[in-house]
Design an enzyme around this catalytic site. Structure first.
Site, mmCIF file in Angstrom:
data_model
loop_
_atom_site.group_PDB
_atom_site.id
_atom_site.type_symbol
_atom_site.label_atom_id
_atom_site.label_comp_id
_atom_site.label_asym_id
_atom_site.label_seq_id
_atom_site.Cartn_x
_atom_site.Cartn_y
_atom_site.Cartn_z
ATOM 1 N N SER A 157 -12.172 -5.893 -8.326
ATOM 2 C CA SER A 157 -11.733 -4.860 -7.390
ATOM 3 C C SER A 157 -11.483 -5.504 -6.035
ATOM 4 C CB SER A 157 -12.782 -3.735 -7.309
ATOM 5 O OG SER A 157 -12.311 -2.669 -6.507
ATOM 6 N N THR A 158 -12.184 -5.070 -4.984
ATOM 7 C CA THR A 158 -11.966 -5.597 -3.641
ATOM 8 C C THR A 158 -12.135 -7.121 -3.600
ATOM 9 O OG1 THR A 158 -12.873 -3.541 -2.774
ATOM 10 C CG2 THR A 158 -12.626 -5.362 -1.224
ATOM 11 N N HIS A 183 -8.515 -3.248 -9.997
ATOM 12 C CA HIS A 183 -8.295 -1.947 -9.361
ATOM 13 C C HIS A 183 -7.124 -2.054 -8.391
ATOM 14 C CE1 HIS A 183 -12.852 -0.931 -9.994
ATOM 15 N NE2 HIS A 183 -12.158 -0.886 -11.117
ATOM 16 N N MET A 272 -16.281 -3.488 -5.193
ATOM 17 C CA MET A 272 -17.252 -2.465 -4.833
ATOM 18 C C MET A 272 -17.595 -1.609 -6.051
ATOM 19 S SD MET A 272 -14.932 0.357 -2.806
ATOM 20 C CE MET A 272 -13.811 -0.778 -2.016
ATOM 21 N N ASP A 275 -18.351 -0.426 -11.617
ATOM 22 C CA ASP A 275 -17.442 -0.495 -12.762
ATOM 23 C C ASP A 275 -17.574 -1.857 -13.432
ATOM 24 O OD1 ASP A 275 -15.469 0.177 -14.580
ATOM 25 O OD2 ASP A 275 -13.818 -0.331 -13.227
#
Length: 333
Positions: A157-158, A183, A272, A275
């Protein structure tokens, strides 16, 4: 002490929206604003920001050129603000070192709450501690024979796009499939896949529904679709978001665990939230190997940290050592 945010945007309306939204985020305050890239570079030393939001389209000095200057001279996390019409430029920004981006909706008035929520979430994730626990964890040596690996799954993600660029551009030739859930909103994953495809000798594609799985191909889950593996093919769906995201890492990991069992390697990168934790559990239950990025090289330690805390990770590695491990796996194959 509160983190300091600098808002860089040529639109007074956007500067106000961002500044007002940040008031609701605990642990951060707006240190100041800049109207363009030149203005931003002149103010950084005085404002001393801990985080910068940076518009891509600006007069005098655009976001990309401003980002280059920031990254050359400062170690400050930068979040880009981008429109769907600038997907290629956004991917370039991530490659240059931006840690994430927020999509500017075409009609901001109709999507204002969604934009504010995403802004608060992504800026807030950088304010929070990388990992809310400092528990020491002993490394576990990889127990599986990596020569038996038939597939690799990666979730991020991030901070993920830059990490993935690093991993993919350093890959040797591959003869097994690699599946990635990053993501990212709809429309941006195609540009991301095309960019990765240029960095490696492997074939990198944005996955499509019912696409046959082939060795030597890297599949990127398309934005706004969950990706699963089933009967030798890719299956996409628009079920409800999981953990507030679509695509979700858990769906990919769980389906891959059923398909490849003990011959699967699962890797969870910076991001973050949590998941991927449930998916890592399924990989472990089926006898697969699990790897998480360490805190030191993660932009946000939420996803890898969650998997580690739940005892689901065989090895915690720096991004560089994840790359070396991937290369070892693929060379053995």
């Amino acid at each position: 002490m509160d983190k300091r945010l600098m808002v860089v945007d040529d639109s007074a309306f956007m500067r106000k929206i961002i500044s007002d939204s940040i008031k609701d985020v605990e642990g951060i305050k707006v240190a100041g604003i800049a109207r363009n890239g030149i203005d931003a570079l002149e103010k950084i030393d005085r404002l001393k920001p801990d985080i910068i939001t940076l518009d891509i389209e600006m007069p005098k000095l655009n976001g990309i050129e401003t980002l280059k200057e920031i990254k050359n001279n400062y170690d400050i996390p930068v979040i880009m603000l981008s429109s769907i019409t600038k997907t290629d430029t956004t991917i370039k920004a991530l490659e240059l070192g931006a840690i994430d981006f927020i999509e500017k909706p075409e009609n901001l008035n109709e999507n204002l709450d969604k934009f504010k929520n995403e802004l608060e979430l992504k800026v807030g994730s950088l304010v929070a501690c990388k990992n809310c626990t400092n528990n020491e964890r002993k490394k576990i040596s990889l127990s599986n024979d990596i020569s038996k690996t038939n597939a690799i799954v990666i979730g991020a993600s991030t901070g993920g796009p830059k990490a993935l660029v690093y991993l993919i551009e350093n890959l040797p030739s591959i003869n097994i499939p690699i599946f990635i859930t990053q993501h990212m909103p709809k429309g941006f994953t195609l540009s991301f896949a095309e960019r990765l495809d240029k960095l490696t000798g492997a074939r990198v594609v944005e996955a499509k529904d019912n696409m046959k799985i082939e060795n030597g191909t890297i599949y990127i889950a398309p934005g706004d679709f969950h990706m699963r593996l089933e009967n030798g093919s890719i299956k996409l769906s628009k079920e409800e978001k999981l953990h507030g995201v679509r695509p979700a890492v858990d769906y990919l990991f769980e389906s891959a665990a059923k398909t490849y069992r003990e011959k699967l390697v699962g890797i969870i990168l910076t991001g973050m939230g949590r998941d991927g934790t449930d998916g890592m559990k399924k990989i472990k239950e089926k006898g697969g190997t699990t790897i998480a990025q360490d805190e030191a090289t993660s932009v946000v330690f939420g996803m890898p940290g969650s998997a580690i805390e739940n005892g689901l990770v065989d090895e915690v590695l720096s991004l560089e050592n994840i790359s070396k491990t991937l290369n070892n796996i693929l060379r053995v194959k």
